[in-house]
Enzyme design. Structure first.
Site, PDB file in Angstrom:
ATOM      1  CG  ASN A   6      -1.945   0.874   1.362  1.00 14.97           C
ATOM      2  OD1 ASN A   6      -1.511   1.774   0.367  1.00 14.97           O
ATOM      3  ND2 ASN A   6      -2.842   1.461   2.372  1.00 14.97           N
ATOM      4  CE  LYS A   8      -0.314   3.403   4.842  1.00 13.85           C
ATOM      5  NZ  LYS A   8      -0.309   3.652   6.462  1.00 13.85           N
ATOM      6  CG  HIS A  86      -5.997   2.026   5.152  1.00 18.62           C
ATOM      7  ND1 HIS A  86      -5.703   2.900   5.919  1.00 18.62           N
ATOM      8  CD2 HIS A  86      -5.648   1.249   5.110  1.00 18.62           C
ATOM      9  CE1 HIS A  86      -4.022   2.641   6.795  1.00 18.62           C
ATOM     10  NE2 HIS A  86      -3.734   1.755   6.182  1.00 18.62           N
ATOM     11  CD  GLU A  88      -2.726   5.528   6.803  1.00 16.64           C
ATOM     12  OE1 GLU A  88      -2.768   5.827   5.688  1.00 16.64           O
ATOM     13  OE2 GLU A  88      -2.150   5.256   7.981  1.00 16.64           O
ATOM     14  CD  GLU A 155      -4.161  -2.583   8.084  1.00 15.83           C
ATOM     15  OE1 GLU A 155      -2.787  -2.890   7.008  1.00 15.83           O
ATOM     16  OE2 GLU A 155      -4.434  -1.690   6.780  1.00 15.83           O
ATOM     17  N   GLY A 161       2.300   2.033  11.298  1.00 21.27           N
ATOM     18  CA  GLY A 161       2.995   3.682  10.985  1.00 21.27           C
ATOM     19  C   GLY A 161       4.036   3.569  11.905  1.00 21.27           C
ATOM     20  CB  SER A 191       4.882  -1.738  12.232  1.00 16.41           C
ATOM     21  OG  SER A 191       4.434  -0.367  12.462  1.00 16.41           O
TER      22      SER A 191
HETATM   23  P1  PGA Z   1       2.625   0.874   7.813  1.00 15.54           P
HETATM   24  O1  PGA Z   1       1.096   0.527   7.355  1.00 15.54           O
HETATM   25  O2  PGA Z   1       2.704  -0.777   7.204  1.00 15.54           O
HETATM   26  O3  PGA Z   1       3.237   1.349   7.520  1.00 15.54           O
HETATM   27  O4  PGA Z   1       2.221   0.333   9.300  1.00 15.54           O
HETATM   28  C1  PGA Z   1       0.307  -0.766   6.767  1.00 15.54           C
HETATM   29  C2  PGA Z   1      -1.328  -0.242   6.201  1.00 15.54           C
HETATM   30  O5  PGA Z   1      -1.680   1.164   6.393  1.00 15.54           O
HETATM   31  O6  PGA Z   1      -1.367  -0.853   5.930  1.00 15.54           O
END
Ligand code: PGA
Length: 231
Positions: A6, A8, A86, A88, A155, A161, A191
């Site tokens: 992803n 982002k 997601h 976010e 998640e 993140g 992560s």
């Molecule tokens: P990350 O994000 O690996 O940076 O923690 C995962 C995600 O949001 O899909």
């Protein structure tokens, strides 16, 4: 097994093209399905060993929805894979469960493969297992969990993140809980990186990973594919 990158709000059209070219130079392990989710402006009809998907889309073919893209824009590039829900989108952009469920219903009707994300906040986690279950169940409200092209990504918000992944024991418990509600493949995200992907992929019922930060560098994504190959 599924490994998904992803991006982002990272990578441009040019760097996405270079990323996919490098990815194509490896041999795709037969038992791993690869997915890459670039930002909207980098969507295109790429030749790739990975399936290209969109990180979000509005639930309409086209129309007066400033700042959004819909089915017409995805169809132009033959895109039939989508991330929905997601954290976010939920927490930064305020998407409600109702809106997410509408998007889900619309793209399910179109036969899309949907990576549907759920996960608890730190505040919920600290209230204990029951609170987590109730929270996750709410995020499944209005979602057809028997849809055959559904992939669920667990998640935890506090692990995204932050460099701080959930423990394998915690992930195993949540995946077992989710498996009691759906037969969909279950991914973990939050992560995931070369240093921890092996132990995550070995968790019972874990069908793969949705990877953000550690996927943005193609060499790191390839390293994780090579690790997954041995599992
Ligand atoms: P990350 O994000 O690996 O940076 O923690 C995962 C995600 O949001 O899909």
């Amino acid at each position: 097994m599924i490994l998904a990158a992803n991006f982002k709000m990272n990578h441009t059209r040019a760097s996405t093209r270079a990323y996919l070219q490098r990815l194509n130079s490896i041999e795709k392990p037969a038992h791993i399905d690869l997915f890459v989710f670039p930002p909207f402006t980098a969507l295109d009809s790429y030749e790739s060993i990975a399936t290209i998907g969109a990180q979000n889309a509005y639930c309409a073919e086209s129309g007066s929805y400033t700042g959004e893209i819909g089915l017409a824009q995805l169809r132009e590039f033959g895109i039939e894979t989508l991330i929905l829900g997601h954290s976010e989108r939920r927490h930064i952009f305020g998407e409600s469960q109702e809106l997410i469920a509408q998007k889900f219903a619309f793209y399910k009707e179109q036969g899309f493969t949907i990576f549907y994300c759920i996960g608890e906040t730190l505040e919920v986690k600290e209230r204990g297992e029951d609170a987590i279950h109730i929270y996750l169940q709410k995020q499944l409200e209005g979602i057809d969990t028997s849809y055959d092209k559904l992939i669920i990504a667990y998640e935890p918000v506090w692990a995204i993140g932050t460099g701080k992944s959930a423990t394998p024991e915690d992930i195993e418990k949540i995946l077992a809980f989710l498996a009691s509600h759906t037969d969909a493949p279950l991914l973990y995200g939050g992560s995931v990186k070369p240093a921890n992907i092996a132990e995550i992929l070995r968790i019972p019922r874990c069908a793969g990973a949705l990877i953000g930060t550690a996927s943005w560098d193609v060499e790191s994504f390839i390293e994780m594919i090579q690790i997954a190959k041995e599992i």
